[in-house]
Scaffold this active site. Structure first.
Site, mmCIF file in Angstrom:
data_model
loop_
_atom_site.group_PDB
_atom_site.id
_atom_site.type_symbol
_atom_site.label_atom_id
_atom_site.label_comp_id
_atom_site.label_asym_id
_atom_site.label_seq_id
_atom_site.Cartn_x
_atom_site.Cartn_y
_atom_site.Cartn_z
ATOM 1 N N LYS A 14 -58.838 33.109 -5.608
ATOM 2 C CA LYS A 14 -58.663 34.594 -6.210
ATOM 3 C C LYS A 14 -58.614 34.534 -7.676
ATOM 4 O O LYS A 14 -59.116 35.437 -8.266
ATOM 5 C CB LYS A 14 -57.405 35.266 -5.712
ATOM 6 C CG LYS A 14 -57.544 36.315 -5.107
ATOM 7 C CD LYS A 14 -56.385 37.044 -4.361
ATOM 8 C CE LYS A 14 -55.024 36.625 -4.844
ATOM 9 N NZ LYS A 14 -54.393 35.610 -4.134
ATOM 10 N N ARG A 134 -46.480 22.641 -8.603
ATOM 11 C CA ARG A 134 -45.835 23.757 -7.957
ATOM 12 C C ARG A 134 -45.358 22.706 -6.594
ATOM 13 O O ARG A 134 -46.111 22.443 -5.900
ATOM 14 C CB ARG A 134 -46.850 24.624 -7.608
ATOM 15 C CG ARG A 134 -47.070 25.502 -8.865
ATOM 16 C CD ARG A 134 -48.118 26.664 -8.461
ATOM 17 N NE ARG A 134 -47.580 27.417 -7.125
ATOM 18 C CZ ARG A 134 -48.130 28.434 -6.823
ATOM 19 N NH1 ARG A 134 -49.046 29.239 -7.531
ATOM 20 N NH2 ARG A 134 -47.701 29.103 -5.625
#
Length: 193
Positions: A14, A134
């Site tokens: 995205k 992350r």
């Protein structure tokens, strides 16, 4: 004005595709996360209200987020359109967004949903986790839970926009350019280009 929602689960590409669509079509990127941070940093009345909820560990109410979106629309009257990222996430938010856009004499023209298999998403996120730093990209169980949560929450939004024939599923697997070409084909078809 052409307004677009780009949907996709974590790892669907995205972010990459948003940048390309914004660049090609001259759209203004509207990320609710960015809006919240900007309003809080600017200490606007909406930002202070949002911070008050966040400081208590509460979600920022839809009305506050819609107010921020309204401000962003008003601040960009020259925009060719907006790409909504991360919003709406519920049917109630979709309805509120539609009401706001109707007041502004526009609407959502298209919702593009990137369709990627769960195995591909897990693979992409684990790979991203090697470099992103992350922690939620390093654990397959957490990744699968994030994907399940995405599907549970966002399917209602897709169902809402399907009622208005605004949803197009686009295969989110292949090269970045192949996926981008498929997205552009849908945008061009809907915008009459």
């Amino acid at each position: 004005m052409f307004n677009l929602i780009l949907f996709g689960p974590p790892g669907s590409g995205k972010g990459t595709q948003s940048e390309k669509l914004i660049s090609k079509y001259g759209l203004k990127h509207l990320s609710t996360g960015d809006l919240l941070r900007s309003e809080i940093a600017g200490q606007t009345p909406l930002g202070l209200e949002a911070r008050n909820f966040m400081d208590k560990g509460q979600l920022v109410p839809d009305e506050v987020v819609i107010g921020m979106i309204s401000s962003a629309l008003d601040a960009n009257p020259e925009a060719a359109g907006f790409l909504f990222d991360g919003f709406p996430r519920t049917e109630a938010q979709a309805e509120a967004l539609d009401k706001l856009l109707k007041l502004k004499k526009t609407g959502i023209h298209l919702m593009l949903a990137l369709d990627v298999s769960e195995e591909e998403l897990v693979s992409r996120l684990l790979n991203r986790g090697k470099t992103s730093g992350r922690s939620d990209d390093n654990n397959e169980t957490v990744i699968r839970a994030r994907i399940a949560e995405y599907h549970k929450k966002t399917s209602a939004v897709a169902d809402y926009y399907k009622k208005f024939d605004k949803v197009k599923q686009v295969k989110g697997e292949g090269s970045i350019d192949e996926i981008f070409a498929a997205l552009c084909k849908e945008v061009d078809r809907k915008s009459g280009k």
